[in-house]
Design a protein around this motif. Structure first.
Motif, PDB file in Angstrom:
ATOM      1  N   GLN B   8       0.831  -1.192   0.000  1.00 42.63           N
ATOM      2  CA  GLN B   8       0.000   0.000   0.000  1.00 42.63           C
ATOM      3  C   GLN B   8       0.879   1.260   0.000  1.00 42.63           C
ATOM      4  N   LEU B   9       1.855   1.258   0.912  1.00 44.16           N
ATOM      5  CA  LEU B   9       2.756   2.389   1.069  1.00 44.16           C
ATOM      6  C   LEU B   9       3.565   2.613  -0.205  1.00 44.16           C
ATOM      7  N   GLN B  10       3.999   1.489  -0.814  1.00 42.83           N
ATOM      8  CA  GLN B  10       4.779   1.615  -2.050  1.00 42.83           C
ATOM      9  C   GLN B  10       3.977   2.283  -3.155  1.00 42.83           C
ATOM     10  N   LYS B  11       2.676   1.962  -3.182  1.00 40.39           N
ATOM     11  CA  LYS B  11       1.812   2.563  -4.198  1.00 40.39           C
ATOM     12  C   LYS B  11       1.745   4.080  -3.990  1.00 40.39           C
ATOM     13  N   ILE B  12       1.574   4.468  -2.733  1.00 36.42           N
ATOM     14  CA  ILE B  12       1.503   5.905  -2.420  1.00 36.42           C
ATOM     15  C   ILE B  12       2.824   6.593  -2.778  1.00 36.42           C
ATOM     16  N   ILE B  13       3.937   5.929  -2.413  1.00 37.21           N
ATOM     17  CA  ILE B  13       5.251   6.510  -2.680  1.00 37.21           C
ATOM     18  C   ILE B  13       5.450   6.784  -4.160  1.00 37.21           C
ATOM     19  N   SER B  14       5.058   5.814  -5.006  1.00 37.93           N
ATOM     20  CA  SER B  14       5.326   5.985  -6.428  1.00 37.93           C
ATOM     21  C   SER B  14       4.457   7.077  -7.041  1.00 37.93           C
ATOM     22  N   ARG B  15       3.416   7.506  -6.301  1.00 34.61           N
ATOM     23  CA  ARG B  15       2.544   8.551  -6.835  1.00 34.61           C
ATOM     24  C   ARG B  15       2.860   9.935  -6.269  1.00 34.61           C
ATOM     25  N   THR B  16       3.742   9.991  -5.267  1.00 32.64           N
ATOM     26  CA  THR B  16       3.974  11.264  -4.577  1.00 32.64           C
ATOM     27  C   THR B  16       5.259  11.925  -5.079  1.00 32.64           C
ATOM     28  N   HIS B  17       5.233  13.252  -5.171  1.00 30.72           N
ATOM     29  CA  HIS B  17       6.400  14.011  -5.625  1.00 30.72           C
ATOM     30  C   HIS B  17       7.536  13.845  -4.602  1.00 30.72           C
ATOM     31  N   PRO B  18       8.779  13.608  -5.065  1.00 25.38           N
ATOM     32  CA  PRO B  18       9.890  13.423  -4.124  1.00 25.38           C
ATOM     33  C   PRO B  18      10.005  14.555  -3.100  1.00 25.38           C
ATOM     34  N   ALA B  19       9.703  15.796  -3.533  1.00 17.75           N
ATOM     35  CA  ALA B  19       9.801  16.923  -2.596  1.00 17.75           C
ATOM     36  C   ALA B  19       8.798  16.756  -1.446  1.00 17.75           C
ATOM     37  N   ASP B  20       7.624  16.162  -1.768  1.00 17.93           N
ATOM     38  CA  ASP B  20       6.617  15.966  -0.729  1.00 17.93           C
ATOM     39  C   ASP B  20       7.005  14.814   0.193  1.00 17.93           C
ATOM     40  N   LEU B  21       7.597  13.768  -0.398  1.00 20.29           N
ATOM     41  CA  LEU B  21       8.078  12.651   0.431  1.00 20.29           C
ATOM     42  C   LEU B  21       9.137  13.186   1.401  1.00 20.29           C
ATOM     43  N   ALA B  22      10.039  14.043   0.874  1.00 24.40           N
ATOM     44  CA  ALA B  22      11.102  14.612   1.705  1.00 24.40           C
ATOM     45  C   ALA B  22      10.482  15.420   2.842  1.00 24.40           C
TER      46      ALA B  22
END
Lengths: 447, 447
Positions: B8-22
């Motif tokens: 589930q988390l991986q799916k969210i990660i691949s859809r989120t902008h790296p700046a937002d993940l950071a």
């Protein structure tokens, strides 16, 4: 200027970058500026408009005061509409501004008026209406042809925005993707559909934050119905980042909302600066009461009064250092929130070290001076020097700690930490500094 | 994490902008960060590298301390070389840094080492080696084909740089011009031949100045032989402009060269801040001598000592306001140099108005307090109150004038005006404030 020299000058003008022409204005007198500008305008009116847009605001304000209305209108009409609005914002006389807008051609008038209506500190106030957008069913081939035909050279094209038939923003493609796409594919098939966008009323700080966070070169601006109405480019954002830094600096200096990018009247400055001095005034009165409270001690030992300025000065300065470092660190995202305790601890340690070092110095001076005064006061020079040193040490470590804690508390309470670094901290430090000094003196000297 | 939750988390990660993940890192504990990062890396190593580049320096420094060397090397190898160098700059332990570089593949090792060799504050330290350049005889058609083939997506292409057969920079073309050009024309016929460029050793402030002045999105960097070696993009410049503002703020706060973008040791902070406190210390000692000199007056009228803090505090604060406003105005190019006299005059007038207003307030308070003290001192409450008011007025108008004159003088002498707004002005004001106060008191009260 002789005819020949003018021709010579015109040649130079047409070869020089407008930003460089604008730069030369700073070394000319107001009269020379007007005649130099006349030559530029005579050479190329569009170039003259570009030079005007590049002038430093301080120079531009003065220049606009002296240029004729008719000539100004001619120049404003060849400017991109956002620059026209920005220039008119600098015409200080509102009546004159309205008159100039009324003199413009009807179309540019309407566009300028709609841009002037936006808050200059919102996305609408910053945006340029010079962007490149196409309907989503356009093919890559048609898009390339459109791009080749487009006349306006004013702003460089970075992105191709894609809109629906109702002009709502539905996607974006970079020129590179356009060039790479198969020629008969419609834009909607290779555009990026999730476009970061802002509304016309989005605050400029939010616009700057988005552009900086996502490393964008331009950000599309939409109206209430999600219709694309403009773009904000990164070069406008550089100015916003500068003015944000200015705001922080003025808050830290306790000069509040004084806006350095405009010319303010004396009365306006008086009104904005008065309240920012008030905490300092209250602090001064509190410190006065503290000293009054200890006047029996001062009466017994007048030289103590002479050390009040150095106590206040040193505590105030180290407090300013700590709060500036912590405030700026917070606003640059330097600190990891889980380790803010370490930040405060470090300031306390640095403050103590500085306090010890300056305490020794001041003790040496106090001891020497007091040695000569010992004819009329009671305590031994050694105890007196020790008292001064201990007070300075205590005042400086308290000031460094306070200077770092207060901005962090402000940040945690979602207030601007820059406010904390200003007169509030300094005032608290002034009062505490005097109180710590006199309390320690009474204790150690037995007054 | 359960297997399912991870997917589930991986799916969210691949859809989120790296700046937002950071950005989400700032709300996690150090342990959570490591495990969250492991999931990101497992999902997509390149994405993990982007997230790392987007982390706030404060968080990144801590994060790097805890990540394993082997894993860090894997991630650094998928980063663009300039980000690799910037990340390694934040590994505080130099031995570890050398070890990590040694573990990298030979090619990236060489590139990273050459980038690490540049001063981080020069064009070479800022530049990216990911640019798009073609030989000048390439035709528009060939250039478009090259652009379509180019694999790297890392940085957006803004300009097409044109080089000679010896790799020297000879021109630039925007993608738009490329698209518009006839297909068989060589680049050299439609490129712009005068390219604004900087050398690898150009200081970052000069790079920022050029990018801001000419509204550029990227600026080419050349070596000693005019060979193109990299580009500096505007997003890197935003950071430079921020750090310049930080420098100014710290100078104004008298915290000198303390570099907020790095973690400094306690000893380093002590050494950099000590000298900046020295002027203030000297000022305190001078003020002490002034008070000593007037101790006969204080002996006769102890309550005078109680007003020393408010005099110093108010004069210091209004001086800080004036110098911050003028310094920032100067650095933003607000003022027209021919009218600097007007700027000082305005500060004098504002200072006088503020002085009158606060003078009346302090007189009321002094009068009231002194009324109660009149059993043991000689002067009439009215004269005493008038003395305090007049002193505060004098100290505040002098402080406002000094606060505006000194930065202007510094600027005229080509020194950084921000230095002037710091402890130097405040110190002068401290001493003058005390002296003006006591001199006026002696004169008016006949002590």
């Amino acid at each position: 200027l002789r005819r020949n020299a003018t021709a010579q000058l015109q040649k130079i003008i047409s070869r020089t970058h407008p930003a460089d022409l604008a730069y030369t204005f700073s070394s000319l007198t107001p009269e020379q500026r007007q005649s130099f500008f006349r030559v530029i305008e005579h050479t190329d009116r569009e170039r003259a408009a570009e030079v005007l847009s590049e002038l430093e605001p301080g120079i531009l304000v003065r220049f606009l005061e002296e240029v004729e209305d008719r000539k100004l209108v001619d120049i404003l009409e060849v400017m991109p509409p956002d620059d026209t609005a920005d220039t008119l914002d600098l015409v200080r006389d509102e009546e004159r501004r309205d008159k100039i807008v009324a003199m413009m051609r009807t179309e540019s008038q309407a566009e300028t008026e709609s841009l002037l209506a936006f808050d200059p500190e919102s996305a609408g106030g910053l945006m340029s209406t010079d962007y490149f957008a196409l309907e989503q069913n356009t093919t890559a081939q048609e898009a390339l042809e459109q791009l080749q035909k487009e006349a306006g050279e004013a702003e460089v094209v970075f992105y191709l925005y894609v809109v629906s038939e109702h002009d709502t923003l539905v996607g974006v493609a970079s020129l590179r993707e356009l060039v790479r796409a198969e020629r008969n594919r419609p834009l909607k098939e290779f555009m990026i559909p999730d476009v970061i966008r802002v509304r016309v009323d989005t605050d400029q700080e939010e616009v700057a934050r988005l552009i900086a966070r996502y490393n964008l070169v331009a950000l599309p601006v939409v109206d209430d119905n999600n219709r694309l109405v403009g773009i904000v480019t990164v070069d406008d954002i550089i100015d916003v980042i500068r003015s944000e830094a200015t705001e922080d600096m003025l808050l830290m200096a306790g000069a509040g909302q004084e806006d350095v990018s405009r010319y303010n009247s004396v009365l306006f400055s008086f009104r904005t600066r008065w309240p920012w001095l008030f905490p300092s005034f209250l602090g001064g009165i509190l410190a006065m009461l503290v000293v009054f409270d200890y006047s029996h001690a001062l009466r017994e030992m007048i030289p103590l009064a002479a050390f009040i300025p150095v106590m206040i000065g040193m505590a105030g300065n180290i407090g300013t250092q700590s709060s500036a470092i912590v405030t700026r660190g917070l606003s640059l995202g330097k600190y990891d929130f889980v380790e803010l305790g370490r930040v405060v601890l470090k300031e306390l340690v640095v403050g103590t070290l500085l306090g010890v070092s300056y305490g020794v110095l001041v003790a040496a001076i106090a001891g020497t001076l007091f040695w000569q005064q010992d004819t009329y006061d009671s305590a031994s020079p050694l105890i007196f020097a020790g008292t001064i040193a201990a007070s300075l040490l205590a005042a400086m470590s308290v000031a460094a700690t306070l200077g770092s804690v207060v901005p962090i508390l402000f940040k945690k309470m979602n207030l601007d930490p820059a406010t904390a670094s200003g007169p509030l901290v300094i005032t608290a430090i002034d009062v505490l500094g005097v109180w710590i000094f006199l309390a320690i003196a009474v204790l150690m000297l037995g007054l």
